[in-house]
Motif scaffolding. Structure first.
Motif, PDB file in Angstrom:
ATOM      1  N   VAL A  80      46.865  38.163  11.450  1.00 17.40           N
ATOM      2  CA  VAL A  80      48.262  38.473  11.127  1.00 17.40           C
ATOM      3  C   VAL A  80      49.107  37.264  11.493  1.00 17.40           C
ATOM      4  N   PRO A  81      49.915  36.722  10.578  1.00 22.02           N
ATOM      5  CA  PRO A  81      50.749  35.561  10.897  1.00 22.02           C
ATOM      6  C   PRO A  81      51.707  35.837  12.056  1.00 22.02           C
ATOM      7  N   ILE A  82      52.093  34.782  12.745  1.00 20.80           N
ATOM      8  CA  ILE A  82      53.037  34.880  13.866  1.00 20.80           C
ATOM      9  C   ILE A  82      54.440  34.672  13.309  1.00 20.80           C
ATOM     10  N   ILE A  83      55.333  35.610  13.594  1.00 18.25           N
ATOM     11  CA  ILE A  83      56.713  35.501  13.117  1.00 18.25           C
ATOM     12  C   ILE A  83      57.670  35.405  14.304  1.00 18.25           C
ATOM     13  N   VAL A 114      57.096  16.204  11.623  1.00 14.19           N
ATOM     14  CA  VAL A 114      57.541  17.510  11.147  1.00 14.19           C
ATOM     15  C   VAL A 114      57.180  17.702   9.682  1.00 14.19           C
ATOM     16  N   LYS A 115      56.498  18.802   9.394  1.00 11.01           N
ATOM     17  CA  LYS A 115      56.119  19.156   8.022  1.00 11.01           C
ATOM     18  C   LYS A 115      57.169  20.083   7.414  1.00 11.01           C
ATOM     19  N   LYS A 116      57.661  21.040   8.237  1.00 14.13           N
ATOM     20  CA  LYS A 116      58.637  22.004   7.746  1.00 14.13           C
ATOM     21  C   LYS A 116      59.501  22.481   8.912  1.00 14.13           C
ATOM     22  N   GLU A 117      60.820  22.449   8.728  1.00 14.77           N
ATOM     23  CA  GLU A 117      61.756  22.961   9.728  1.00 14.77           C
ATOM     24  C   GLU A 117      61.923  24.474   9.556  1.00 14.77           C
ATOM     25  N   ARG A 118      62.136  25.171  10.653  1.00 17.63           N
ATOM     26  CA  ARG A 118      62.407  26.613  10.686  1.00 17.63           C
ATOM     27  C   ARG A 118      61.502  27.429   9.749  1.00 17.63           C
ATOM     28  N   PRO A 119      60.190  27.422  10.009  1.00 19.05           N
ATOM     29  CA  PRO A 119      59.281  28.206   9.164  1.00 19.05           C
ATOM     30  C   PRO A 119      59.492  29.705   9.379  1.00 19.05           C
ATOM     31  N   ARG A 120      59.141  30.490   8.387  1.00 15.01           N
ATOM     32  CA  ARG A 120      59.255  31.946   8.492  1.00 15.01           C
ATOM     33  C   ARG A 120      58.108  32.536   9.308  1.00 15.01           C
ATOM     34  N   ALA A 121      56.938  31.898   9.219  1.00 12.43           N
ATOM     35  CA  ALA A 121      55.748  32.405   9.914  1.00 12.43           C
ATOM     36  C   ALA A 121      54.792  31.249  10.217  1.00 12.43           C
ATOM     37  N   LEU A 122      53.918  31.484  11.186  1.00 15.52           N
ATOM     38  CA  LEU A 122      52.860  30.526  11.512  1.00 15.52           C
ATOM     39  C   LEU A 122      51.530  31.152  11.128  1.00 15.52           C
ATOM     40  N   THR A 123      50.776  30.442  10.312  1.00 13.26           N
ATOM     41  CA  THR A 123      49.489  30.950   9.851  1.00 13.26           C
ATOM     42  C   THR A 123      48.347  30.276  10.615  1.00 13.26           C
ATOM     43  N   SER A 124      47.134  30.737  10.382  1.00 12.15           N
ATOM     44  CA  SER A 124      45.977  30.221  11.118  1.00 12.15           C
ATOM     45  C   SER A 124      45.827  28.714  10.929  1.00 12.15           C
ATOM     46  N   GLY A 125      45.503  28.041  12.036  1.00 13.28           N
ATOM     47  CA  GLY A 125      45.289  26.601  12.015  1.00 13.28           C
ATOM     48  C   GLY A 125      46.555  25.759  12.084  1.00 13.28           C
ATOM     49  N   ALA A 126      47.729  26.377  12.069  1.00  7.06           N
ATOM     50  CA  ALA A 126      48.980  25.627  12.078  1.00  7.06           C
ATOM     51  C   ALA A 126      49.257  25.044  13.461  1.00  7.06           C
ATOM     52  N   SER A 127      49.935  23.918  13.453  1.00  8.52           N
ATOM     53  CA  SER A 127      50.436  23.310  14.675  1.00  8.52           C
ATOM     54  C   SER A 127      51.954  23.389  14.582  1.00  8.52           C
ATOM     55  N   ALA A 128      52.608  23.864  15.644  1.00  8.00           N
ATOM     56  CA  ALA A 128      54.040  24.110  15.544  1.00  8.00           C
ATOM     57  C   ALA A 128      54.757  23.901  16.865  1.00  8.00           C
ATOM     58  N   VAL A 129      56.088  23.788  16.764  1.00  7.37           N
ATOM     59  CA  VAL A 129      56.959  23.752  17.933  1.00  7.37           C
ATOM     60  C   VAL A 129      57.698  25.088  17.959  1.00  7.37           C
ATOM     61  N   VAL A 130      57.643  25.773  19.102  1.00  5.87           N
ATOM     62  CA  VAL A 130      58.262  27.098  19.228  1.00  5.87           C
ATOM     63  C   VAL A 130      59.063  27.173  20.527  1.00  5.87           C
ATOM     64  N   GLU A 131      59.953  28.161  20.582  1.00  6.80           N
ATOM     65  CA  GLU A 131      60.651  28.481  21.828  1.00  6.80           C
ATOM     66  C   GLU A 131      60.123  29.823  22.303  1.00  6.80           C
TER      67      GLU A 131
END
Length: 170
Positions: A80-83, A114-131
């Motif tokens: 399930v994607p992370i939102i 940065v690939k995409k700012e303010r994504p709607r969801a994080l899917t498997s294998g993604a690397s991201a910056v979160v709070e």
């Protein structure tokens, strides 16, 4: 950590000096980072100590914080994607604390740009910056300042959904 130095136990606000009372003939006078040692304390209630407490010098205490900006690597086996607003368990060392992903700041490329700012969801294998906002404050620091206090795992439903490092505490 020489015998007789004053230390504080994080989450207790209790100053204490390690004791030199021991029957062990192999007693060391000093311990350094990475050493496994047995510490003897006097005048401290053992019921107030628990797994996850951190010993430090009173003038070098790690900050207790509830919010952090972090880089995460999402598990490849994520179903399930992370939102934004996702409730997770923040696991650091041996402490589990409920947490919420309050912001999905950006998705990163493999090189860290940065690939995409303010994504709607994080899917498997993604690397991201979160709070991340924790339910209770924990001693944590940025990974660049202290590696052991800057690593964590995010879990949901008993599964590891991401691993990460703290970029900054907020």
């Amino acid at each position: 950590l020489p015998v007789g130095d004053i230390v504080t136990v994080a989450k207790l606000d209790h100053l204490q000096a390690p004791s030199d009372e021991t029957d062990d003939a192999k007693r060391l006078d000093v311990a350094v980072a990475g050493d496994t040692v047995e510490l003897v304390f006097n005048d401290i209630d053992i019921m107030r100590l628990s797994v996850g407490n951190i010993l430090s010098f009173p003038n070098a205490r790690p900050p207790l914080t509830k919010k952090a900006k972090a880089r995460v690597l999402v598990s490849e086996k994520l179903n399930v994607p992370i939102i934004r607003g996702a409730q997770v368990i923040f696991h650091m060392h041996s402490v589990d604390v409920p947490a919420v992903l309050t912001k999905l700041i950006s998705v990163l490329k493999r090189d860290g740009t940065v690939k995409k700012e303010r994504p709607r969801a994080l899917t498997s294998g993604a690397s991201a910056v979160v709070e991340i906002t924790l339910q209770m404050p924990l001693p944590m620091e940025s990974f660049s300042d202290c590696r052991s206090l800057g690593r964590f795992v995010l879990r949901r439903g008993g599964d590891t959904i991401a691993v990460g490092v703290i970029d900054e505490t907020l």
